[in-house]
Design a protein around this motif. Structure first.
Motif, short mmCIF file in Angstrom:
data_model
loop_
_atom_site.label_atom_id
_atom_site.label_comp_id
_atom_site.label_asym_id
_atom_site.label_seq_id
_atom_site.Cartn_x
_atom_site.Cartn_y
_atom_site.Cartn_z
N PRO A 210 0.80 -1.69 -0.05
CA PRO A 210 0.14 0.17 0.09
C PRO A 210 1.17 1.14 -0.11
CG PRO A 210 -1.23 -1.21 1.58
CD PRO A 210 0.56 -2.36 1.22
N ARG A 211 1.98 0.59 0.47
CA ARG A 211 2.99 2.40 0.32
C ARG A 211 3.18 3.40 -1.13
NH1 ARG A 211 6.55 -0.78 4.79
NH2 ARG A 211 6.12 -1.71 3.21
N HIS A 212 3.25 1.81 -1.95
CA HIS A 212 4.12 2.04 -2.99
C HIS A 212 3.74 1.47 -3.78
CE1 HIS A 212 6.50 -0.77 -2.27
NE2 HIS A 212 7.91 -0.45 -0.99
N ARG A 213 2.24 1.30 -4.36
CA ARG A 213 2.02 0.35 -5.46
C ARG A 213 1.92 0.39 -6.81
NH1 ARG A 213 -3.26 0.81 -2.48
NH2 ARG A 213 -3.92 -1.08 -2.01
N ARG A 214 2.82 -0.97 -7.80
CA ARG A 214 3.48 -0.31 -8.52
C ARG A 214 3.56 -1.27 -9.87
NH1 ARG A 214 9.29 -1.28 -8.31
NH2 ARG A 214 8.87 -2.49 -6.12
N TYR A 215 3.04 -0.85 -11.07
CA TYR A 215 2.68 -1.48 -12.32
C TYR A 215 3.30 -1.39 -13.68
CZ TYR A 215 -1.76 -2.17 -8.51
OH TYR A 215 -2.05 -3.12 -7.50
N ALA A 216 4.01 -2.64 -14.35
CA ALA A 216 4.42 -1.63 -15.43
C ALA A 216 3.16 -2.40 -16.89
CB ALA A 216 5.45 -2.87 -15.48
N LEU A 217 4.34 -1.79 -18.21
CA LEU A 217 3.32 -2.06 -19.34
C LEU A 217 3.52 -3.51 -19.42
CD1 LEU A 217 3.84 1.02 -21.00
CD2 LEU A 217 1.45 0.54 -20.15
N ARG A 218 2.64 -4.45 -19.96
CA ARG A 218 2.41 -5.52 -20.83
C ARG A 218 1.94 -5.13 -21.58
NH1 ARG A 218 -1.81 -9.18 -20.42
NH2 ARG A 218 -3.32 -8.34 -19.16
N THR A 219 2.16 -6.54 -22.89
CA THR A 219 1.84 -5.91 -24.03
C THR A 219 0.46 -7.04 -23.94
OG1 THR A 219 3.58 -5.89 -25.29
CG2 THR A 219 1.87 -7.34 -26.55
#
Length: 252
Positions: A210-219
């Protein structure tokens, strides 16, 4: 590789890939971050366990839209727990009466472990948000020595009976499938040359902390599969009428 198939059906679902301030949208189909989060909860992973999350995020993901449902909008009000002050009014979107078949592909030991956790989850599964419980069993079983495309194409049509009966004039139904590109072990990059082709979506989970939710791009590549309709009515063969009103003209 092995594939774990999931049935995602419920009165309401919400699969957000992005959120802007008080507006919480939903994608038209389950996101990878949402389904991986469901599996992580079944395993009992802590939200800050990024190491074990990376193992799940490496699974190949696909989803089939069996019943698209209807997009609806809701408003939510809340008050701050400590101060009692009113929080900003939030706008939230859901998919009502939708049904999806999702699947993850990966090493057999990991897939078997996920399957066992899904049958006895540490935390109950929900469809994108805690307020969206599933209305049917989520587990559709494990397929060993299989691939994502084959499983999503072979799985029976999971739409509701009333939805299938509305299309009883169609013996076979075309369904949309969203797939991650297949891995290419022989390639120098370890990915399929077609990996760059398709749409991109920011739902590759990197951290649920919750302190740093992170998501990357995907194809994401979109395809179509065809499945039989169990409620299809066979077409009646044309019949010759017993009486031919022009028959007497032939002898004239």
């Amino acid at each position: 590789m092995s594939v774990l198939a999931l049935q995602l059906a419920g009165p309401l679902q919400s699969w957000g890939a992005s959120a802007r301030f008080a507006r919480r949208s939903t994608e038209n189909a389950p996101t990878k971050s949402g389904v991986v989060g469901l599996l992580a909860a079944a395993l009992g992973l802590d939200r800050d366990d990024d190491t074990r999350l990376a193992e799940l995020a490496a699974l190949r993901f696909g989803v089939r839209i069996d019943q698209p449902g209807t997009r609806i909008r809701d408003f939510q009000t809340a008050r701050h727990f400590d101060t009692g002050e009113a929080m900003p009014l939030s706008e939230r979107y859901y998919l009502a009466d939708a049904v999806f078949v999702a699947a993850v592909e990966g090493p057999a030991p990991l897939v078997d472990r996920l399957h066992a956790a899904l049958r006895a989850p540490a935390y109950l599964p929900y469809l994108g948000r805690r307020s969206c419980p599933p209305s049917r069993p989520v587990d559709l079983g494990v397929h060993h020595d299989a691939d994502l495309e084959t499983v999503l194409a072979a799985e029976p049509w999971r739409a509701a009976d009333w939805h299938q009966k509305r299309r009883r004039h169609q013996e076979r139904i075309d369904l949309t499938v969203h797939l991650e590109p297949a891995a290419d072990p022989g390639g120098s990059t370890g990915r399929n040359p077609d990996a760059a082709r398709g749409d991109t979506l920011r739902d590759q989970p990197l951290s649920y902390d919750p302190r740093h939710r992170r998501y990357a791009l995907r194809t994401v590549r979109t395809a179509t599969v065809t499945v039989p309709n169990p409620h299809a009515r066979p077409r009646e063969a044309a019949t010759v009428p017993a009486h031919d009103p022009t028959g007497h003209l032939e002898g004239a």
